[in-house]
Write an enzyme that holds these catalytic residues in place. Structure first.
Site, mmCIF file in Angstrom:
data_model
loop_
_atom_site.group_PDB
_atom_site.id
_atom_site.type_symbol
_atom_site.label_atom_id
_atom_site.label_comp_id
_atom_site.label_asym_id
_atom_site.label_seq_id
_atom_site.Cartn_x
_atom_site.Cartn_y
_atom_site.Cartn_z
ATOM 1 N N ASN A 20 -7.288 0.159 9.161
ATOM 2 C CA ASN A 20 -8.029 0.834 8.089
ATOM 3 C C ASN A 20 -8.610 -0.254 7.191
ATOM 4 O O ASN A 20 -7.886 -0.858 6.406
ATOM 5 C CB ASN A 20 -7.052 1.745 7.321
ATOM 6 C CG ASN A 20 -7.681 2.363 6.088
ATOM 7 O OD1 ASN A 20 -8.906 2.320 5.906
ATOM 8 N ND2 ASN A 20 -6.862 2.950 5.234
ATOM 9 N N LYS B 3 -10.598 0.005 4.783
ATOM 10 C CA LYS B 3 -10.821 0.455 3.403
ATOM 11 C C LYS B 3 -12.211 0.004 2.910
ATOM 12 O O LYS B 3 -13.125 -0.108 3.715
ATOM 13 C CB LYS B 3 -9.687 -0.041 2.498
ATOM 14 C CG LYS B 3 -8.306 0.327 3.063
ATOM 15 C CD LYS B 3 -7.166 0.104 2.115
ATOM 16 C CE LYS B 3 -5.869 0.544 2.790
ATOM 17 N NZ LYS B 3 -4.703 0.414 1.918
ATOM 18 N N HIS C 108 -5.596 10.064 3.129
ATOM 19 C CA HIS C 108 -4.969 8.789 2.776
ATOM 20 C C HIS C 108 -4.516 8.843 1.318
ATOM 21 O O HIS C 108 -5.180 9.465 0.482
ATOM 22 C CB HIS C 108 -5.964 7.642 2.991
ATOM 23 C CG HIS C 108 -5.312 6.302 2.871
ATOM 24 N ND1 HIS C 108 -5.080 5.715 1.647
ATOM 25 C CD2 HIS C 108 -4.814 5.469 3.802
ATOM 26 C CE1 HIS C 108 -4.467 4.550 1.843
ATOM 27 N NE2 HIS C 108 -4.294 4.370 3.148
ATOM 28 N N GLU D 194 -4.785 6.848 -1.032
ATOM 29 C CA GLU D 194 -5.798 6.402 -2.006
ATOM 30 C C GLU D 194 -6.811 7.521 -2.272
ATOM 31 O O GLU D 194 -7.326 7.645 -3.384
ATOM 32 C CB GLU D 194 -6.475 5.114 -1.497
ATOM 33 C CG GLU D 194 -5.516 3.929 -1.609
ATOM 34 C CD GLU D 194 -5.700 2.855 -0.559
ATOM 35 O OE1 GLU D 194 -6.757 2.801 0.083
ATOM 36 O OE2 GLU D 194 -4.755 2.054 -0.377
ATOM 37 N N GLU E 20 2.924 7.113 5.401
ATOM 38 C CA GLU E 20 2.676 5.918 4.603
ATOM 39 C C GLU E 20 3.312 6.091 3.221
ATOM 40 O O GLU E 20 2.710 6.712 2.333
ATOM 41 C CB GLU E 20 1.178 5.698 4.434
ATOM 42 C CG GLU E 20 0.442 5.540 5.746
ATOM 43 C CD GLU E 20 -0.881 4.798 5.558
ATOM 44 O OE1 GLU E 20 -1.028 3.746 6.167
ATOM 45 O OE2 GLU E 20 -1.719 5.276 4.778
ATOM 46 N N GLY F 192 -0.046 -1.886 0.526
ATOM 47 C CA GLY F 192 -0.698 -3.007 -0.136
ATOM 48 C C GLY F 192 0.204 -3.741 -1.118
ATOM 49 O O GLY F 192 -0.257 -4.562 -1.900
ATOM 50 N N SER G 229 2.113 -2.077 4.506
ATOM 51 C CA SER G 229 2.480 -3.490 4.629
ATOM 52 C C SER G 229 3.027 -3.864 6.013
ATOM 53 O O SER G 229 3.948 -4.669 6.127
ATOM 54 C CB SER G 229 3.469 -3.893 3.526
ATOM 55 O OG SER G 229 2.862 -3.713 2.251
HETATM 56 P P1 PGA Z 1 -1.494 -1.913 3.963
HETATM 57 O O1 PGA Z 1 -2.273 -0.511 3.958
HETATM 58 O O2 PGA Z 1 -1.196 -2.248 5.397
HETATM 59 O O3 PGA Z 1 -2.417 -2.873 3.316
HETATM 60 O O4 PGA Z 1 -0.222 -1.702 3.180
HETATM 61 C C1 PGA Z 1 -1.917 0.526 4.839
HETATM 62 C C2 PGA Z 1 -2.815 1.720 4.624
HETATM 63 O O5 PGA Z 1 -3.134 2.024 3.467
HETATM 64 O O6 PGA Z 1 -3.259 2.383 5.581
#
Ligand code: PGA
Length: 250
Positions: free
Chosen positions: A9, A11, A96, A98, A166, A172, A212
């Site tokens: 992803n 983003k 997601h 976010e 997640e 992140g 992560s």
């Molecule tokens: P990350 O994000 O691997 O940077 O923690 C995962 C995601 O949001 O899909």
């Protein structure tokens, strides 16, 4: 036996030129005749077409990061499932954290988007996960169960669905859920699916872990019985790291 699925992803990162460069590097890393698990990458909307042209007829799926629940109309700033299908997307990520946190997505709007995407012939990665406050309050199971139940309300056929667990506190932040913590929630999600769809349907659905994931922890996470791959944010922006995570899933 479920085939593992690993999706990058990206983003809101990378221009078109940066996106095509990263996609080319990834294809080179994976090599000719790649097989052994499903792989996808989710660039930004402007980069879908040029990245899709590079991926055409290859082993890596083109994935979108979101879609709207109508086909077209007065929805400034949105992109429909029909448009994503036409540009060559195989999958779309929906719900997601976010999107839920910054753009007001709820289980109800996630449900509308999942329904529309499936009806337009896209496969869906539906994201669920608890916040740190919810985990500390001991309501992880209740929160994730209702995200799954409400996200799938009225959907009879989930054969084109993948769920991504997640935990919001792990996205992140560099904090990964331990493989045991992740497995516990994956197992719970599968139990919810058994109640909704029965044993044989539930046992075929892939449940990805995200938050992560790195080359250093992917092997242990992917070895858990109910973890069927990963949704990778930060580490997917580096072709070598992402390829190492894909290799951990093969
Ligand atoms: P990350 O994000 O691997 O940077 O923690 C995962 C995601 O949001 O899909």
């Amino acid at each position: 036996m479920r085939t593992k699925i690993v999706v990058g992803n990206w983003k809101m990162n990378n221009t078109i030129a940066e996106s095509t460069k990263l996609a080319s590097e990834l294809l080179a890393q994976l090599g000719e005749g790649f097989s052994g698990c499903e792989v996808g990458i989710a660039p930004t909307f402007p980069a879908l077409q040029p990245v899709g042209a590079l991926l055409e007829n290859g082993p890596v799926h083109l994935v979108a990061q979101n879609c709207h629940y109508e086909n077209d109309g007065a929805y400034t700033g949105e992109v429909s499932a029909r448009m994503l299908k036409a540009v060559g997307c195989a999958y779309v990520i929906i719900g997601h954290s976010e999107r839920r946190q910054y753009f007001g997505e709820t289980n109800a709007t996630v449900n509308l988007r999942v329904k529309k995407a499936l009806s337009e012939g896209l496969k869906v990665i539906m994201c669920v996960g608890e916040t740190l406050e919810e985990r500390e309050a001991g309501v992880t199971g209740a929160v994730v169960s209702s995200q799954v139940r409400e996200g799938l309300e009225g959907i009879d056929d989930i054969s084109d669905l993948v769920i991504a667990y997640e935990p919001v506190w792990a996205i992140g932040t560099g904090k990964t859920a331990s493989s045991a913590q992740a497995e516990e929630v994956h197992d719970l999600i599968r139990t919810v699916l058994v109640k909704l769809y029965g044993e044989s349907v539930a046992s075929a659905i892939r449940i990805q872990y995200g938050g992560s994931v790195k080359p250093s922890n992917a092997v242990e996470l992917f070895a858990m019985p109910n973890i069927d791959g990963g949704l990778i944010g930060g580490a997917s922006l580096n072709a070598a790291d992402f390829a190492a995570i894909v290799n951990a899933a093969r």
